[in-house]
Design a protein around this motif. Structure first.
Motif, short mmCIF file in Angstrom:
data_model
loop_
_atom_site.label_atom_id
_atom_site.label_comp_id
_atom_site.label_asym_id
_atom_site.label_seq_id
_atom_site.Cartn_x
_atom_site.Cartn_y
_atom_site.Cartn_z
N UNK A 66 0.85 -1.19 0.00
CA UNK A 66 0.00 0.00 0.00
C UNK A 66 0.89 1.24 0.00
N UNK A 67 0.52 2.22 -0.78
CA UNK A 67 1.21 3.50 -0.77
C UNK A 67 1.00 4.14 0.60
N UNK A 68 2.05 4.70 1.17
CA UNK A 68 1.96 5.25 2.53
C UNK A 68 1.07 6.48 2.61
N UNK A 69 1.00 7.25 1.53
CA UNK A 69 0.17 8.46 1.53
C UNK A 69 -1.25 8.10 1.14
N UNK B 285 4.72 1.71 1.22
CA UNK B 285 5.83 2.23 0.42
C UNK B 285 5.63 3.71 0.12
N UNK B 286 6.72 4.40 0.02
CA UNK B 286 6.69 5.82 -0.31
C UNK B 286 6.14 6.00 -1.73
N UNK B 287 5.20 6.94 -1.93
CA UNK B 287 4.67 7.14 -3.29
C UNK B 287 5.74 7.57 -4.29
N UNK B 288 6.86 8.09 -3.77
CA UNK B 288 7.94 8.54 -4.64
C UNK B 288 9.02 7.48 -4.79
N UNK B 289 8.77 6.28 -4.31
CA UNK B 289 9.77 5.21 -4.36
C UNK B 289 10.22 4.97 -5.80
N UNK B 290 11.49 4.67 -5.95
CA UNK B 290 12.01 4.32 -7.28
C UNK B 290 11.48 2.94 -7.67
N UNK B 291 11.64 2.58 -8.94
CA UNK B 291 11.21 1.26 -9.39
C UNK B 291 11.93 0.17 -8.61
N UNK B 292 13.20 0.39 -8.31
CA UNK B 292 13.98 -0.61 -7.57
C UNK B 292 13.43 -0.76 -6.15
N UNK B 293 13.16 0.36 -5.50
CA UNK B 293 12.62 0.32 -4.14
C UNK B 293 11.24 -0.32 -4.12
N UNK B 294 10.45 0.00 -5.11
CA UNK B 294 9.11 -0.56 -5.19
C UNK B 294 9.16 -2.07 -5.41
N UNK B 295 10.00 -2.51 -6.33
CA UNK B 295 10.12 -3.94 -6.61
C UNK B 295 10.61 -4.71 -5.40
N UNK B 296 11.44 -4.07 -4.58
CA UNK B 296 11.98 -4.73 -3.39
C UNK B 296 10.92 -5.01 -2.35
N UNK B 297 9.78 -4.32 -2.42
CA UNK B 297 8.71 -4.51 -1.44
C UNK B 297 7.87 -5.76 -1.70
N UNK B 298 7.98 -6.31 -2.89
CA UNK B 298 7.16 -7.48 -3.24
C UNK B 298 7.71 -8.76 -2.60
N UNK B 299 6.78 -9.64 -2.26
CA UNK B 299 7.12 -10.96 -1.72
C UNK B 299 6.42 -12.02 -2.56
N UNK B 300 6.75 -13.27 -2.30
CA UNK B 300 6.09 -14.36 -3.03
C UNK B 300 4.60 -14.40 -2.74
N UNK B 301 4.20 -13.93 -1.54
CA UNK B 301 2.79 -13.98 -1.15
C UNK B 301 2.07 -12.64 -1.32
N UNK B 302 2.69 -11.69 -2.05
CA UNK B 302 2.03 -10.41 -2.33
C UNK B 302 0.89 -10.64 -3.30
N UNK B 303 -0.29 -10.06 -3.01
CA UNK B 303 -1.46 -10.31 -3.83
C UNK B 303 -2.06 -9.05 -4.47
#
Length: 428
Positions: A105-108, A131-149
């Motif tokens: 979820x976006x933090x804002x 995640x920060x709405x201004x997160x880079x693609x790399x930071x955003x991708x790092x937030x995903x897990x195998x169980x992210x839906x």
């Protein structure tokens, strides 16, 4: 209704298409139940073998007509109404997660949404990463897990007014095989069409601009029909494996693009019952008929008020993405070039105490727990809607201690500005 009609025409006429001799205006089907001639007819409805109405907790003709209008406005495939925007936020996620799952979820986001995802669904075994709405693609991708839906965000954050880079978040979600869910409450389909930028599901608190008059609480969920649940079948067993409560039907196989909304209606609404009343749906439709007229007026007034505040000596900062120089101006030009919304935020040089004192001197403008209706209103989120958050959570959500959420109505802009002028003058 034909997709060739303009959005203005859809606001007025979509959803209810009367036949010969039927009411021109969508009727209020104020009935809990509906009659059938045989037991077999009723049984087929309970088995999802036939479409129709048998109990208003699941579906009602008034609600369906209004949901169809909202679906048409958003350019979606199917939609449903809920009892509130909070219910829409809950159903949209819970329709595709189970205990042990994870969402991003976006933090804002709205304070109620933050609490729902950070605390309430955690008790049900579903974890959220913010995640920060201004997160880079790399930071955003790092937030995903195998169980992210799923990934969730707001087109315009309430109250931080962050304009989300929808394309960036859609790209990340789809690369990981999950849908992007966008709350489009503030922008409305008049100003923003998230489906055109890759979003898969859109929700609304219809309590806000769609109703427009602070009359009826409600929510809506719209599915684009574009996300391929079967291609990611292992992630979404609720949609792609048999539902034993309906004799083993598989929603994706039986309902195709309608799978998501059918499951939300037949399963979640059946069990949790957060239905919008037909009376409220009727009132919502009255609001929708003027949505295309009101939203431009809200935006015009908000821009004037923001420009006034930016020049005031007691004002420290102003957020309004319709004003050049705003940090979200360029993103707003991309996603909502005709305007953002009627809500602006600002803070005073005197800090939190000065902000609260100024609000207490307003006369035309009311301090209310509401936003986005025809009457100008104001709120101090840190003291009200986001009161349960700690200081760190407030800052992550983009809510500074001095932030004033000012919802500009459709009154004369000069009168609104005059009210602000006298209130600011009273602050020492």
């Amino acid at each position: 209704m034909s997709k060739n009609y303009s959005i203005e025409t859809k606001c007025v006429q979509s959803g209810w298409q009367p036949k010969k001799g039927e009411p021109r205006v969508v009727p209020i089907y104020q009935s809990t139940t509906f009659k059938y001639d045989t037991s077999e007819q009723m049984g087929r409805l309970f088995d999802l073998e036939d479409s129709g109405y048998f109990y208003t907790r699941l579906q009602n003709p008034t609600n369906d007509a209004v949901a169809a209008k909202i679906c048409d406005l958003e350019g979606g495939y199917a939609a449903m109404l809920t009892s509130s925007g909070q219910a829409a936020s809950f159903y949209a996620i819970m329709n595709i997660v189970e205990a042990g799952d994870h969402i991003i979820c976006v933090s804002a986001v709205y304070g109620g949404t933050y609490n729902l995802y950070a605390h309430t669904i955690r008790k049900m075994g579903v974890e959220a990463t913010f995640v920060d709405p201004h997160a880079s693609e790399e930071e955003l991708n790092a937030a995903f897990r195998d169980n992210t839906k799923a990934v969730f965000g707001e087109s315009i954050a309430n109250p931080a007014l962050v304009v989300l880079d929808i394309e960036k978040f859609a790209k990340a979600a789809h690369e990981h095989g999950v849908p992007l869910i966008i709350d489009n409450t503030f922008a409305t389909p008049i100003n923003c069409h998230p489906f055109e930028w890759g979003a898969d599901i859109v929700i609304h608190s219809t309590t806000k601009y769609m109703d427009g008059h602070a009359i009826a609480v409600g929510g809506a969920i719209v599915d684009s029909g574009n996300f391929d649940w079967e291609a990611n079948a292992e992630k979404f067993p609720g949609l792609t494996t048999p539902d034993e409560t309906y004799h083993g039907i598989v929603y994706t196989q039986k309902f195709g693009k309608g799978a998501y909304i059918t499951k939300a209606t037949a399963q979640l609404m059946r069990d949790l019952g957060s239905i919008q009343s037909p009376q409220n749906a009727f009132l919502l439709n009255v609001g929708l008929e003027t949505l295309h007229l009101r939203v431009p007026r809200h935006c015009e007034n908000a821009k004037k008020v923001a420009q006034y505040l930016k020049k005031h000596e007691k004002v420290a900062w102003v957020n309004c993405a319709m004003v050049e120089g705003d940090k979200y101006y360029e993103l707003a030009q991309k996603y909502m070039p005709n305007g953002t919304c009627g809500v602006i935020t600002f803070g005073l040089k005197g800090g939190r105490d000065a902000s609260v004192a100024m609000m207490d001197h307003l006369e035309l403008t009311a301090i209310v727990t509401h936003v986005a209706d025809s009457r100008t209103c104001v709120l101090h989120p840190a003291s009200h809607t986001h009161r349960q958050m700690n200081e760190k959570e407030l800052l992550e959500a983009g809510v500074q201690p001095d932030l004033i959420r000012f919802s500009v109505g459709t009154e004369n802009a000069d009168d609104i500005i005059a009210d602000l002028e006298q209130a600011l003058e009273a602050v020492k």
